[in-house]
Design a protein around this motif. Structure first.
Motif, PDB file in Angstrom:
ATOM      1  N   HIS A 290       0.837  -1.204   0.000  1.00  0.00           N
ATOM      2  CA  HIS A 290       0.000   0.000   0.000  1.00  0.00           C
ATOM      3  C   HIS A 290       0.875   1.258   0.000  1.00  0.00           C
ATOM      4  N   SER A 291       0.270   2.372  -0.292  1.00  0.00           N
ATOM      5  CA  SER A 291       0.993   3.657  -0.304  1.00  0.00           C
ATOM      6  C   SER A 291       2.221   3.595  -1.192  1.00  0.00           C
ATOM      7  N   MET A 292       2.064   2.972  -2.352  1.00  0.00           N
ATOM      8  CA  MET A 292       3.173   2.820  -3.286  1.00  0.00           C
ATOM      9  C   MET A 292       3.609   4.174  -3.828  1.00  0.00           C
ATOM     10  N   PRO A 293       4.904   4.477  -3.826  1.00  0.00           N
ATOM     11  CA  PRO A 293       5.387   5.760  -4.369  1.00  0.00           C
ATOM     12  C   PRO A 293       4.983   5.933  -5.833  1.00  0.00           C
ATOM     13  N   ASP A 294       4.641   7.140  -6.207  1.00  0.00           N
ATOM     14  CA  ASP A 294       4.197   7.411  -7.581  1.00  0.00           C
ATOM     15  C   ASP A 294       5.250   7.033  -8.613  1.00  0.00           C
ATOM     16  N   ILE A 295       6.524   7.257  -8.287  1.00  0.00           N
ATOM     17  CA  ILE A 295       7.579   6.936  -9.242  1.00  0.00           C
ATOM     18  C   ILE A 295       7.635   5.435  -9.539  1.00  0.00           C
ATOM     19  N   ILE A 296       7.254   4.621  -8.550  1.00  0.00           N
ATOM     20  CA  ILE A 296       7.220   3.167  -8.751  1.00  0.00           C
ATOM     21  C   ILE A 296       6.086   2.810  -9.717  1.00  0.00           C
ATOM     22  N   LYS A 297       4.984   3.523  -9.583  1.00  0.00           N
ATOM     23  CA  LYS A 297       3.835   3.267 -10.468  1.00  0.00           C
ATOM     24  C   LYS A 297       4.149   3.685 -11.900  1.00  0.00           C
ATOM     25  N   THR A 298       4.709   4.871 -12.043  1.00  0.00           N
ATOM     26  CA  THR A 298       4.924   5.396 -13.396  1.00  0.00           C
ATOM     27  C   THR A 298       6.111   4.733 -14.101  1.00  0.00           C
ATOM     28  N   THR A 299       7.164   4.454 -13.349  1.00  0.00           N
ATOM     29  CA  THR A 299       8.369   3.886 -13.960  1.00  0.00           C
ATOM     30  C   THR A 299       8.287   2.376 -14.133  1.00  0.00           C
ATOM     31  N   TRP A 300       7.744   1.689 -13.110  1.00  0.00           N
ATOM     32  CA  TRP A 300       7.744   0.232 -13.119  1.00  0.00           C
ATOM     33  C   TRP A 300       6.370  -0.377 -13.398  1.00  0.00           C
ATOM     34  N   GLY A 301       5.328   0.404 -13.132  1.00  0.00           N
ATOM     35  CA  GLY A 301       3.970  -0.138 -13.323  1.00  0.00           C
ATOM     36  C   GLY A 301       3.668  -1.298 -12.394  1.00  0.00           C
ATOM     37  N   LEU A 302       4.265  -1.280 -11.196  1.00  0.00           N
ATOM     38  CA  LEU A 302       4.121  -2.396 -10.278  1.00  0.00           C
ATOM     39  C   LEU A 302       2.669  -2.566  -9.821  1.00  0.00           C
ATOM     40  N   ASP A 303       1.974  -1.460  -9.591  1.00  0.00           N
ATOM     41  CA  ASP A 303       0.583  -1.553  -9.136  1.00  0.00           C
ATOM     42  C   ASP A 303      -0.294  -2.275 -10.157  1.00  0.00           C
ATOM     43  N   LYS A 304      -0.096  -1.982 -11.438  1.00  0.00           N
ATOM     44  CA  LYS A 304      -0.894  -2.617 -12.486  1.00  0.00           C
ATOM     45  C   LYS A 304      -0.537  -4.084 -12.638  1.00  0.00           C
ATOM     46  N   LEU A 305       0.744  -4.415 -12.512  1.00  0.00           N
ATOM     47  CA  LEU A 305       1.162  -5.809 -12.614  1.00  0.00           C
ATOM     48  C   LEU A 305       0.542  -6.656 -11.497  1.00  0.00           C
ATOM     49  N   LEU A 306       0.531  -6.112 -10.288  1.00  0.00           N
ATOM     50  CA  LEU A 306      -0.036  -6.841  -9.158  1.00  0.00           C
ATOM     51  C   LEU A 306      -1.534  -7.038  -9.314  1.00  0.00           C
ATOM     52  N   ASP A 307      -2.217  -5.999  -9.771  1.00  0.00           N
ATOM     53  CA  ASP A 307      -3.661  -6.112  -9.972  1.00  0.00           C
ATOM     54  C   ASP A 307      -3.995  -7.062 -11.112  1.00  0.00           C
ATOM     55  N   GLU A 308      -3.159  -7.076 -12.146  1.00  0.00           N
ATOM     56  CA  GLU A 308      -3.364  -8.021 -13.251  1.00  0.00           C
ATOM     57  C   GLU A 308      -3.122  -9.456 -12.774  1.00  0.00           C
ATOM     58  N   CYS A 309      -2.188  -9.617 -11.863  1.00  0.00           N
ATOM     59  CA  CYS A 309      -1.910 -10.931 -11.306  1.00  0.00           C
ATOM     60  C   CYS A 309      -3.114 -11.436 -10.508  1.00  0.00           C
ATOM     61  N   ALA A 310      -3.720 -10.533  -9.744  1.00  0.00           N
ATOM     62  CA  ALA A 310      -4.891 -10.925  -8.959  1.00  0.00           C
ATOM     63  C   ALA A 310      -6.128 -11.094  -9.830  1.00  0.00           C
TER      64      ALA A 310
END
Length: 421
Positions: free
Chosen positions: A373-393
């Motif tokens: 939770h509270s993922m840094p914005d730079i992690i979202k924009t640069t790595w797209g980690l939030d989208k990858l995790l949600d796609e995994c679920a």
């Protein structure tokens, strides 16, 4: 009534009140003694009288001789009254340990009925400590096939067993029935009864021995048993305690969780261990920051080599987990045990970790947003980690493969955790 009689009556009443008060004080003292005494060292509490319908005796010397010291109230009479889970914490020598009865009191009563049923005995005429004398268990010594049939479905570990799994259990299971007995001694009816009882109650101690920590498995160490109590390694704090930790700490733990999901799915032993109860409470972190799965009761073990040999229908088709919203309980996990037992490849473990712990869909016991939770914005924009995790679920389309997403996630999480840095 004369004055003398009145005085006698008054004195008698005072004596009665004093006697009642004395009885109350004695009862109170006994209650305090019971509540504060160490029950971990008593044969009655350990239920040694039920052996060989127990978990073994390899740790009895330590417990009965009071070498294991309960932590504060853990293991005392007071703890017994409020400790529904029958889990106790103690110190033995230089290490902390966890003691488990492997079930609630009602579950242990059900266990006795289960064992009686296995022996084809009615509950009213069944004494579990005598079941080892039944011819049924002698038969097992002559036929591994019969033993395979008996253990099938007795627990998640043996929900879909193979001869190879049974052989592995027989070779690595080291618990014994008699104190001082050689663990390499042949399989007696009593020792088989100990194994069957443990499997029927909770296969966790067997899994820890068969899939040992020294061989790279992310499970605690098994130290031994005494009656209906097992002693395991105390790993450390629950993963839930790290929910508010700094981002860098949490992403490192997330990487380890995903590594565990991958190891349980793919390993050189050609086993698949499907993790069907994924929650913060079932995972711990040791002092070195290593993630360990501490609740192993609901792990389904599948022999991949048996699937290749038997080739059941659709055995080579990837089993894809279906996302379940599970409102109002967001931390549920839908799966088909029969399908897991007959498919060579399944994405279940990746789905379980993403859905239950890591993605934004995770909401375990009021911990919204998952571990990351509270993922840094730079992690979202640069790595797209939030989208990858949600796609995994919850894949956005039927064409999305968790098996491809998991490879991306392992790479991204490794980079963010500094594993490759």
């Amino acid at each position: 009534m004369t004055r003398c009689n009145k005085i006698k009556t008054l004195l008698l009443r005072r004596k009665c009140r004093s006697a009642s008060l004395l009885i109350l004080l004695i009862l109170a003292a006994y209650s305090v003694y019971y509540l504060c005494s160490d029950h971990l060292s008593t044969a009655a509490f350990l239920e040694l009288h039920k052996c060989p319908a127990c978990y073994g005796v390899s740790y009895c010397d330590h417990l009965l001789e009071k070498r294991v010291i309960p932590k504060s109230w853990s293991g005392t009479g007071l703890s017994n009254l409020i400790n529904v889970k029958n889990v106790f914490f103690a110190r033995h020598s230089h290490r902390w340990v966890v003691l488990k009865k492997l079930g609630h009191d009602k579950e242990l009563t059900t266990l006795d009925r289960k064992l009686c049923s296995l022996a084809n005995k009615t509950t009213s005429s069944c004494e579990v400590n005598k079941l080892h004398l039944e011819p049924l268990f002698t038969t097992h010594l002559r036929s591994k096939k019969f033993l395979l049939e008996l253990v099938t479905g007795i627990s998640d570990l043996t929900r879909c067993p193979s001869k190879r799994l049974v052989d592995l259990i027989l070779n690595r299971y080291s618990e014994r029935y008699l104190v001082g007995q050689d663990v390499q001694k042949r399989w007696t009816p009593e020792r088989i009864m100990v194994l069957l009882t443990t499997l029927a109650a909770n296969p966790e101690p067997v899994i820890m021995q068969v899939f040992h920590q020294d061989n790279g498995w992310p499970f605690p160490r098994y130290y031994g048993a005494c009656g209906r109590m097992v002693v395991e390694q105390y790993v450390g704090k629950s993963l839930g305690d790290y929910y508010v930790s700094p981002w860098r700490t949490r992403v490192g733990l997330a990487y380890q969780l995903f590594q565990i999901a991958d190891l349980l799915t793919n390993n050189k032993g050609n086993w698949s261990l499907y993790w069907t109860d994924v929650s913060y409470d079932n995972i711990a972190v040791d002092p070195d920051g290593r993630v360990v799965v501490v609740d192993l009761e609901n792990i389904i073990v599948v022999d991949k080599l048996k699937i290749i040999q038997d080739r059941p229908p659709e055995w080579d088709k990837v089993l894809t987990s279906t996302f379940d919203e599970c409102i109002p309980n967001h931390n549920c996990l839908s799966f088909s045990p029969d399908s897991l037992c007959t498919r060579l490849v399944a994405d279940h473990n990746y789905y379980a970790v993403c859905h239950g712990i890591l993605s934004s869909y995770a909401d375990d016991e009021g911990r919204p947003g998952g571990l990351l939770h509270s993922m840094p914005d730079i992690i979202k924009t640069t790595w797209g980690l939030d989208k990858l995790l949600d796609e995994c679920a919850k894949p956005s389309s039927e064409q999305t493969s968790r098996l491809k997403i998991k490879d991306q996630l392992l790479t991204v999480l490794a980079e963010l955790a500094g594993v490759n840095g």
